[in-house]
Design a protein around this motif. Structure first.
Motif, mmCIF file in Angstrom:
data_model
loop_
_atom_site.group_PDB
_atom_site.id
_atom_site.type_symbol
_atom_site.label_atom_id
_atom_site.label_comp_id
_atom_site.label_asym_id
_atom_site.label_seq_id
_atom_site.Cartn_x
_atom_site.Cartn_y
_atom_site.Cartn_z
ATOM 1 N N SER A 79 -32.799 -15.136 88.879
ATOM 2 C CA SER A 79 -32.873 -13.883 89.614
ATOM 3 C C SER A 79 -32.818 -12.703 88.653
ATOM 4 O O SER A 79 -31.948 -12.643 87.770
ATOM 5 C CB SER A 79 -31.722 -13.795 90.623
ATOM 6 O OG SER A 79 -31.649 -12.496 91.178
ATOM 7 N N LEU A 80 -33.744 -11.760 88.808
ATOM 8 C CA LEU A 80 -33.784 -10.603 87.929
ATOM 9 C C LEU A 80 -32.614 -9.661 88.189
ATOM 10 O O LEU A 80 -32.112 -9.009 87.270
ATOM 11 C CB LEU A 80 -35.111 -9.847 88.118
ATOM 12 C CG LEU A 80 -36.388 -10.653 87.866
ATOM 13 C CD1 LEU A 80 -37.617 -9.809 88.142
ATOM 14 C CD2 LEU A 80 -36.414 -11.207 86.458
ATOM 15 N N PHE A 81 -32.167 -9.591 89.427
ATOM 16 C CA PHE A 81 -31.084 -8.669 89.780
ATOM 17 C C PHE A 81 -29.714 -9.278 89.490
ATOM 18 O O PHE A 81 -28.855 -8.649 88.872
ATOM 19 C CB PHE A 81 -31.179 -8.269 91.247
ATOM 20 C CG PHE A 81 -30.076 -7.356 91.707
ATOM 21 C CD1 PHE A 81 -30.114 -6.003 91.421
ATOM 22 C CD2 PHE A 81 -28.989 -7.856 92.410
ATOM 23 C CE1 PHE A 81 -29.086 -5.158 91.832
ATOM 24 C CE2 PHE A 81 -27.965 -7.021 92.826
ATOM 25 C CZ PHE A 81 -28.016 -5.666 92.534
ATOM 26 N N PHE A 82 -29.499 -10.517 89.939
ATOM 27 C CA PHE A 82 -28.189 -11.151 89.773
ATOM 28 C C PHE A 82 -28.004 -11.760 88.384
ATOM 29 O O PHE A 82 -26.878 -12.083 88.005
ATOM 30 C CB PHE A 82 -27.984 -12.234 90.832
ATOM 31 C CG PHE A 82 -27.904 -11.705 92.232
ATOM 32 C CD1 PHE A 82 -26.713 -11.207 92.728
ATOM 33 C CD2 PHE A 82 -29.011 -11.713 93.062
ATOM 34 C CE1 PHE A 82 -26.625 -10.722 94.029
ATOM 35 C CE2 PHE A 82 -28.932 -11.229 94.362
ATOM 36 C CZ PHE A 82 -27.747 -10.723 94.843
ATOM 37 N N ASP A 83 -29.121 -11.957 87.660
ATOM 38 C CA ASP A 83 -29.078 -12.538 86.318
ATOM 39 C C ASP A 83 -28.375 -13.896 86.327
ATOM 40 O O ASP A 83 -27.546 -14.197 85.469
ATOM 41 C CB ASP A 83 -28.394 -11.582 85.331
ATOM 42 C CG ASP A 83 -28.619 -12.010 83.879
ATOM 43 O OD1 ASP A 83 -29.627 -12.699 83.633
ATOM 44 O OD2 ASP A 83 -27.792 -11.666 83.015
ATOM 45 N N GLU A 84 -28.710 -14.719 87.297
ATOM 46 C CA GLU A 84 -28.212 -16.083 87.382
ATOM 47 C C GLU A 84 -29.255 -16.918 88.100
ATOM 48 O O GLU A 84 -30.185 -16.373 88.710
ATOM 49 C CB GLU A 84 -26.864 -16.144 88.108
ATOM 50 C CG GLU A 84 -26.858 -15.589 89.512
ATOM 51 C CD GLU A 84 -25.466 -15.655 90.134
ATOM 52 O OE1 GLU A 84 -25.044 -16.759 90.516
ATOM 53 O OE2 GLU A 84 -24.800 -14.608 90.223
ATOM 54 N N PRO A 85 -29.182 -18.237 88.007
ATOM 55 C CA PRO A 85 -30.200 -19.074 88.646
ATOM 56 C C PRO A 85 -30.418 -18.707 90.116
ATOM 57 O O PRO A 85 -29.457 -18.534 90.872
ATOM 58 C CB PRO A 85 -29.640 -20.486 88.493
ATOM 59 C CG PRO A 85 -28.798 -20.411 87.270
ATOM 60 C CD PRO A 85 -28.180 -19.043 87.276
ATOM 61 N N ALA A 86 -31.708 -18.589 90.497
ATOM 62 C CA ALA A 86 -32.033 -18.189 91.866
ATOM 63 C C ALA A 86 -31.491 -19.180 92.886
ATOM 64 O O ALA A 86 -31.029 -18.787 93.964
ATOM 65 C CB ALA A 86 -33.550 -18.043 92.018
ATOM 66 N N LEU A 87 -31.539 -20.481 92.567
ATOM 67 C CA LEU A 87 -31.022 -21.486 93.491
ATOM 68 C C LEU A 87 -29.523 -21.314 93.700
ATOM 69 O O LEU A 87 -29.017 -21.497 94.811
ATOM 70 C CB LEU A 87 -31.315 -22.892 92.954
ATOM 71 C CG LEU A 87 -30.882 -24.057 93.836
ATOM 72 C CD1 LEU A 87 -31.555 -23.968 95.195
ATOM 73 C CD2 LEU A 87 -31.200 -25.390 93.166
ATOM 74 N N GLN A 88 -28.809 -20.941 92.662
ATOM 75 C CA GLN A 88 -27.365 -20.719 92.786
ATOM 76 C C GLN A 88 -27.073 -19.521 93.680
ATOM 77 O O GLN A 88 -26.145 -19.565 94.496
ATOM 78 C CB GLN A 88 -26.767 -20.500 91.400
ATOM 79 C CG GLN A 88 -25.251 -20.326 91.394
ATOM 80 C CD GLN A 88 -24.692 -20.226 89.986
ATOM 81 O OE1 GLN A 88 -25.191 -20.863 89.069
ATOM 82 N NE2 GLN A 88 -23.650 -19.413 89.816
ATOM 83 N N VAL A 89 -27.889 -18.470 93.566
ATOM 84 C CA VAL A 89 -27.725 -17.298 94.432
ATOM 85 C C VAL A 89 -27.938 -17.690 95.884
ATOM 86 O O VAL A 89 -27.171 -17.297 96.777
ATOM 87 C CB VAL A 89 -28.710 -16.187 94.024
ATOM 88 C CG1 VAL A 89 -28.619 -15.011 94.993
ATOM 89 C CG2 VAL A 89 -28.430 -15.709 92.605
ATOM 90 N N ILE A 90 -28.968 -18.499 96.133
ATOM 91 C CA ILE A 90 -29.270 -18.918 97.507
ATOM 92 C C ILE A 90 -28.163 -19.807 98.055
ATOM 93 O O ILE A 90 -27.765 -19.683 99.224
ATOM 94 C CB ILE A 90 -30.630 -19.638 97.543
ATOM 95 C CG1 ILE A 90 -31.745 -18.642 97.268
ATOM 96 C CG2 ILE A 90 -30.845 -20.319 98.893
ATOM 97 C CD1 ILE A 90 -33.116 -19.261 97.216
ATOM 98 N N LEU A 91 -27.649 -20.711 97.238
ATOM 99 C CA LEU A 91 -26.581 -21.602 97.693
ATOM 100 C C LEU A 91 -25.321 -20.822 98.066
ATOM 101 O O LEU A 91 -24.565 -21.245 98.946
ATOM 102 C CB LEU A 91 -26.257 -22.637 96.618
ATOM 103 C CG LEU A 91 -27.332 -23.699 96.363
ATOM 104 C CD1 LEU A 91 -26.920 -24.631 95.238
ATOM 105 C CD2 LEU A 91 -27.634 -24.490 97.633
ATOM 106 N N LYS A 92 -25.094 -19.698 97.416
ATOM 107 C CA LYS A 92 -23.955 -18.865 97.776
ATOM 108 C C LYS A 92 -24.165 -18.181 99.124
ATOM 109 O O LYS A 92 -23.203 -17.930 99.853
ATOM 110 C CB LYS A 92 -23.717 -17.807 96.692
ATOM 111 C CG LYS A 92 -23.207 -18.361 95.365
ATOM 112 C CD LYS A 92 -23.024 -17.243 94.357
ATOM 113 C CE LYS A 92 -22.498 -17.779 93.027
ATOM 114 N NZ LYS A 92 -22.332 -16.705 92.014
#
Length: 326
Positions: A79-92
């Motif tokens: 993720s460009l905004f969260f600066d962490e894996p996109a899948l991890q952002v979605i799982l949260k």
């Protein structure tokens, strides 16, 4: 049954390949990956060299194969905004959305079945006319308008329920937090779940009513009446069981659709789920997160539809036998 499961698995893989191809096309056309990584800080020669190192000048199909390989390993980008894996952002964000959809589904089931059956067995009653009139109104009202009206009445007007946020969500395991373990969490999920359920509830009431009216005219129902069976047993055991077949079909599709519909509901109520996250990702042009969302939602659709077909075998054994022979 095993042959049917293999067939559905192949179909699911084909659907996910199409979704991944669409996601890769979006990723390729919404922005320049090199610019997203380094911005304008590098010179033209350095950018060209890095572009070659990353394989961005390779043929489209070769880039897609690499993209598909990363997806199969669970790498949906960063993720460009969260600066962490996109899948991890979605799982949260996923637990909040799933709990909202689950609460809306419970409301739909608890209300649509008795109301649909009642309007079928008492089609000329005043209450049945009121229910059908309200169902037309519910189908015609956009979800965001329903949500705003509920906030105006129950939050702003009377102050009974909170208007936004998830409230006191209790940690369960990993990223999972639940609203069902505290009164504050229940109060926060009530309005969003009712607003989300309002989209599908009128449709299910009308579908159950229409199917029930048709089943009540069948010969086996007339025979059950002639045998003197109790009306409730006729309605809720013999007739309702056959009424549920098309309802399960629609329900499986619509539950998956509700995951997408949560975008509007979560935005109005500022519910921290996947829908609200997706809208923010669009506003921020966070391409990897947008693509990851599309792939995850597509996977939810595939799994939901497969599960519905398996439930068919439990509701109607003839379907199971027919498919085993297919």
């Amino acid at each position: 049954m095993i042959a049917y499961l293999v067939k559905r698995l192949v179909q699911g893989i084909a659907v996910m390949l199409v979704i991944s191809a669409l996601g890769f096309a979006i990723q390729s056309h919404l922005g320049d990956p090199l610019r997203d990584l380094v911005g304008q800080s590098l010179g033209q020669d350095a950018q060209q060299q890095l572009r070659q190192d990353l394989g961005l000048d390779d043929p489209y199909w070769a880039q897609y194969v690499r993209f598909l390989g990363r997806v199969m390993q669970g790498d949906l980008g960063t993720s460009l905004f969260f600066d962490e894996p996109a899948l991890q952002v979605i799982l949260k964000k996923l637990p909040a959305t799933l709990e909202l959809v689950f609460a809306a589904t419970v409301i739909i089931v608890l209300l649509s079945v008795p109301l649909g059956v009642y309007t079928a067995i008492r089609p000329h009653a005043i209450l049945s006319r009121v229910i059908m009139g309200l169902s037309v109104l519910g189908i015609s009202t956009p979800v965001f308008l329903t949500a705003i009206l509920m906030i105006s009445v129950f939050s702003v007007g009377y102050g009974w329920l909170p208007a936004f946020g998830r409230g006191d969500a209790v940690p369960v395991w990993g990223y999972w937090e639940t609203n069902f373990a505290s009164l504050d969490g229940l109060s926060h999920i009530l309005l969003p779940s009712v607003a989300l359920a309002a989209i599908m509830l009128p449709m299910f009431i009308r579908l159950i009513r229409a199917e029930m009216l048709e089943v009540l005219q069948s010969d086996y129902v007339k025979y059950a009446r002639a045998k003197g069976l109790h009306p409730l047993r006729i309605y809720y055991v013999h007739a309702l069981k056959n009424t549920l077949m098309p309802v399960i079909t629609l329900g499986g599709v619509q539950i998956g659709t509700m995951v997408a519909y949560t975008i509007l509901t979560e935005t109005v109520f500022q519910w921290p789920g996947m829908g609200f996250m997706f809208l923010e990702a669009v506003n921020r042009a966070d391409t990897p997160l947008i693509v990851a969302y599309l792939i995850v939602v597509g996977l939810i659709f595939v799994l939901t539809n497969t599960l519905v077909d398996l439930i068919y075998a439990l509701v109607n054994p003839t379907v199971k036998l027919a498919r085993m022979g297919a």
